[in-house]
Design an enzyme around this catalytic site. Sequence first.
Site, PDB file in Angstrom:
ATOM      1  N   HIS A 128       0.828  -1.213   0.000  1.00 33.43           N
ATOM      2  CA  HIS A 128       0.000   0.000   0.000  1.00 33.43           C
ATOM      3  C   HIS A 128       0.862   1.262   0.000  1.00 33.43           C
ATOM      4  O   HIS A 128       2.024   1.252   0.435  1.00 33.43           O
ATOM      5  CB  HIS A 128      -0.925   0.015   1.211  1.00 33.43           C
ATOM      6  CG  HIS A 128      -0.190   0.060   2.531  1.00 33.43           C
ATOM      7  ND1 HIS A 128       0.342   1.220   3.043  1.00 33.43           N
ATOM      8  CD2 HIS A 128       0.114  -0.922   3.414  1.00 33.43           C
ATOM      9  CE1 HIS A 128       0.941   0.959   4.193  1.00 33.43           C
ATOM     10  NE2 HIS A 128       0.822  -0.335   4.441  1.00 33.43           N
ATOM     11  N   GLN A 138       2.088   5.081   1.151  1.00 29.89           N
ATOM     12  CA  GLN A 138       2.434   5.595   2.487  1.00 29.89           C
ATOM     13  C   GLN A 138       1.186   5.899   3.306  1.00 29.89           C
ATOM     14  O   GLN A 138       0.274   6.583   2.842  1.00 29.89           O
ATOM     15  CB  GLN A 138       3.259   6.873   2.345  1.00 29.89           C
ATOM     16  CG  GLN A 138       3.698   7.457   3.686  1.00 29.89           C
ATOM     17  CD  GLN A 138       4.156   8.906   3.560  1.00 29.89           C
ATOM     18  OE1 GLN A 138       3.375   9.786   3.182  1.00 29.89           O
ATOM     19  NE2 GLN A 138       5.410   9.154   3.858  1.00 29.89           N
ATOM     20  N   THR A 184       1.806   0.384  13.169  1.00 30.52           N
ATOM     21  CA  THR A 184       0.436   0.445  12.645  1.00 30.52           C
ATOM     22  C   THR A 184      -0.299  -0.878  12.808  1.00 30.52           C
ATOM     23  O   THR A 184      -1.397  -0.926  13.362  1.00 30.52           O
ATOM     24  CB  THR A 184       0.448   0.860  11.159  1.00 30.52           C
ATOM     25  OG1 THR A 184       1.273   2.008  11.008  1.00 30.52           O
ATOM     26  CG2 THR A 184      -0.953   1.193  10.695  1.00 30.52           C
ATOM     27  N   ARG A 239      -5.990   1.157   4.173  1.00 32.72           N
ATOM     28  CA  ARG A 239      -4.836   1.657   3.416  1.00 32.72           C
ATOM     29  C   ARG A 239      -4.531   0.787   2.209  1.00 32.72           C
ATOM     30  O   ARG A 239      -4.115   1.296   1.157  1.00 32.72           O
ATOM     31  CB  ARG A 239      -3.619   1.827   4.319  1.00 32.72           C
ATOM     32  CG  ARG A 239      -3.145   0.572   5.055  1.00 32.72           C
ATOM     33  CD  ARG A 239      -2.120   0.984   6.112  1.00 32.72           C
ATOM     34  NE  ARG A 239      -1.535  -0.122   6.839  1.00 32.72           N
ATOM     35  CZ  ARG A 239      -2.047  -0.694   7.934  1.00 32.72           C
ATOM     36  NH1 ARG A 239      -3.219  -0.265   8.385  1.00 32.72           N
ATOM     37  NH2 ARG A 239      -1.422  -1.672   8.553  1.00 32.72           N
ATOM     38  N   GLU A 243      -1.719  -6.756   7.592  1.00 31.41           N
ATOM     39  CA  GLU A 243      -0.381  -6.551   8.126  1.00 31.41           C
ATOM     40  C   GLU A 243      -0.184  -7.400   9.374  1.00 31.41           C
ATOM     41  O   GLU A 243      -1.151  -7.815  10.027  1.00 31.41           O
ATOM     42  CB  GLU A 243      -0.195  -5.052   8.452  1.00 31.41           C
ATOM     43  CG  GLU A 243       1.119  -4.654   9.103  1.00 31.41           C
ATOM     44  CD  GLU A 243       2.347  -5.004   8.275  1.00 31.41           C
ATOM     45  OE1 GLU A 243       2.576  -6.207   8.016  1.00 31.41           O
ATOM     46  OE2 GLU A 243       3.096  -4.086   7.900  1.00 31.41           O
ATOM     47  N   TYR A 276       0.978  -5.790  15.616  1.00 28.05           N
ATOM     48  CA  TYR A 276       1.988  -5.388  16.605  1.00 28.05           C
ATOM     49  C   TYR A 276       1.411  -5.306  18.014  1.00 28.05           C
ATOM     50  O   TYR A 276       2.090  -4.854  18.940  1.00 28.05           O
ATOM     51  CB  TYR A 276       2.624  -4.058  16.204  1.00 28.05           C
ATOM     52  CG  TYR A 276       3.730  -4.237  15.178  1.00 28.05           C
ATOM     53  CD1 TYR A 276       4.995  -4.681  15.552  1.00 28.05           C
ATOM     54  CD2 TYR A 276       3.503  -3.984  13.836  1.00 28.05           C
ATOM     55  CE1 TYR A 276       6.000  -4.862  14.624  1.00 28.05           C
ATOM     56  CE2 TYR A 276       4.500  -4.151  12.889  1.00 28.05           C
ATOM     57  CZ  TYR A 276       5.753  -4.593  13.291  1.00 28.05           C
ATOM     58  OH  TYR A 276       6.746  -4.782  12.353  1.00 28.05           O
ATOM     59  N   HIS A 330       0.533  -5.534   2.576  1.00 26.74           N
ATOM     60  CA  HIS A 330       1.327  -4.805   3.559  1.00 26.74           C
ATOM     61  C   HIS A 330       2.766  -5.323   3.602  1.00 26.74           C
ATOM     62  O   HIS A 330       3.056  -6.414   3.114  1.00 26.74           O
ATOM     63  CB  HIS A 330       0.681  -4.960   4.935  1.00 26.74           C
ATOM     64  CG  HIS A 330      -0.760  -4.566   4.942  1.00 26.74           C
ATOM     65  ND1 HIS A 330      -1.192  -3.305   5.276  1.00 26.74           N
ATOM     66  CD2 HIS A 330      -1.883  -5.266   4.608  1.00 26.74           C
ATOM     67  CE1 HIS A 330      -2.512  -3.240   5.162  1.00 26.74           C
ATOM     68  NE2 HIS A 330      -2.952  -4.423   4.754  1.00 26.74           N
ATOM     69  N   GLY A 331       3.633  -4.540   4.230  1.00 26.94           N
ATOM     70  CA  GLY A 331       5.045  -4.894   4.254  1.00 26.94           C
ATOM     71  C   GLY A 331       5.318  -6.298   4.732  1.00 26.94           C
ATOM     72  O   GLY A 331       6.059  -7.054   4.090  1.00 26.94           O
ATOM     73  N   ASN A 332       4.703  -6.695   5.843  1.00 23.66           N
ATOM     74  CA  ASN A 332       5.027  -8.004   6.405  1.00 23.66           C
ATOM     75  C   ASN A 332       4.215  -9.148   5.813  1.00 23.66           C
ATOM     76  O   ASN A 332       4.721 -10.258   5.682  1.00 23.66           O
ATOM     77  CB  ASN A 332       4.887  -7.975   7.932  1.00 23.66           C
ATOM     78  CG  ASN A 332       6.050  -7.244   8.570  1.00 23.66           C
ATOM     79  OD1 ASN A 332       7.189  -7.673   8.481  1.00 23.66           O
ATOM     80  ND2 ASN A 332       5.769  -6.110   9.185  1.00 23.66           N
TER      81      ASN A 332
END
Length: 200
Positions: free
Chosen positions: A9, A11, A21, A58, A85, A88, A155-157
């Site tokens: 996605h 920023q 996030t 996002r 994602e 966290y 997402h990044g992960n």
Amino acid sequence: MTKLFLVRHGQSLWNLENRFTGWQNIDITDAGIEEAKKAGIALKGQKINIAFTSVLIRAQHTLTIILDEMGKPDIPVIMDKALNERSYGDLEGLNKAETALKYGDEQVHAWRRSYDVVPPGGESLKDTYNRVIPYFEKEIVPLLRKDENVLIVAHGNSLRALIMYLENLSPDEILEREIATGVPITYIFDEHFHVSRKEN
């Protein structure tokens, strides 16, 4: 040859503010909108049969912009939390630099950058892998095997877990891999469903 397109996605507001996030539903910034538009322009002309995304705004917003830029707003879209994602947990919403001051750089680095260390109340990258990959194998691989081209905006992960699987990377190798926001990655499969080529 079948193609799989992956896009992180654009920023998000909390990317900009350096916050954890995770599963929080934070939208993209104006810069993120521009990144999504550039991704759509980069993918223009590609044949895409179906798109997948997470349940987080996002990723969905980025996907909508990409499809609009491609002139393909009517492509079927499937949303699933399996592509969310990494969670966290208790760290979500906290500033990363402030969290490092509170818990120490080494501990925060372990939470962020190890493969199997779990942040308080959250998921490790290994946990993320263990929900993303079964979903990919069950829902997406059959489409690719039918020669359908698939776009995944996530997402990044969640994408890092998928790249680990596709490229057969070790935990150490995947932790070194950075995934830029809004930049398409293309995997091209041969007739035996092996990755024959990767294009950034």
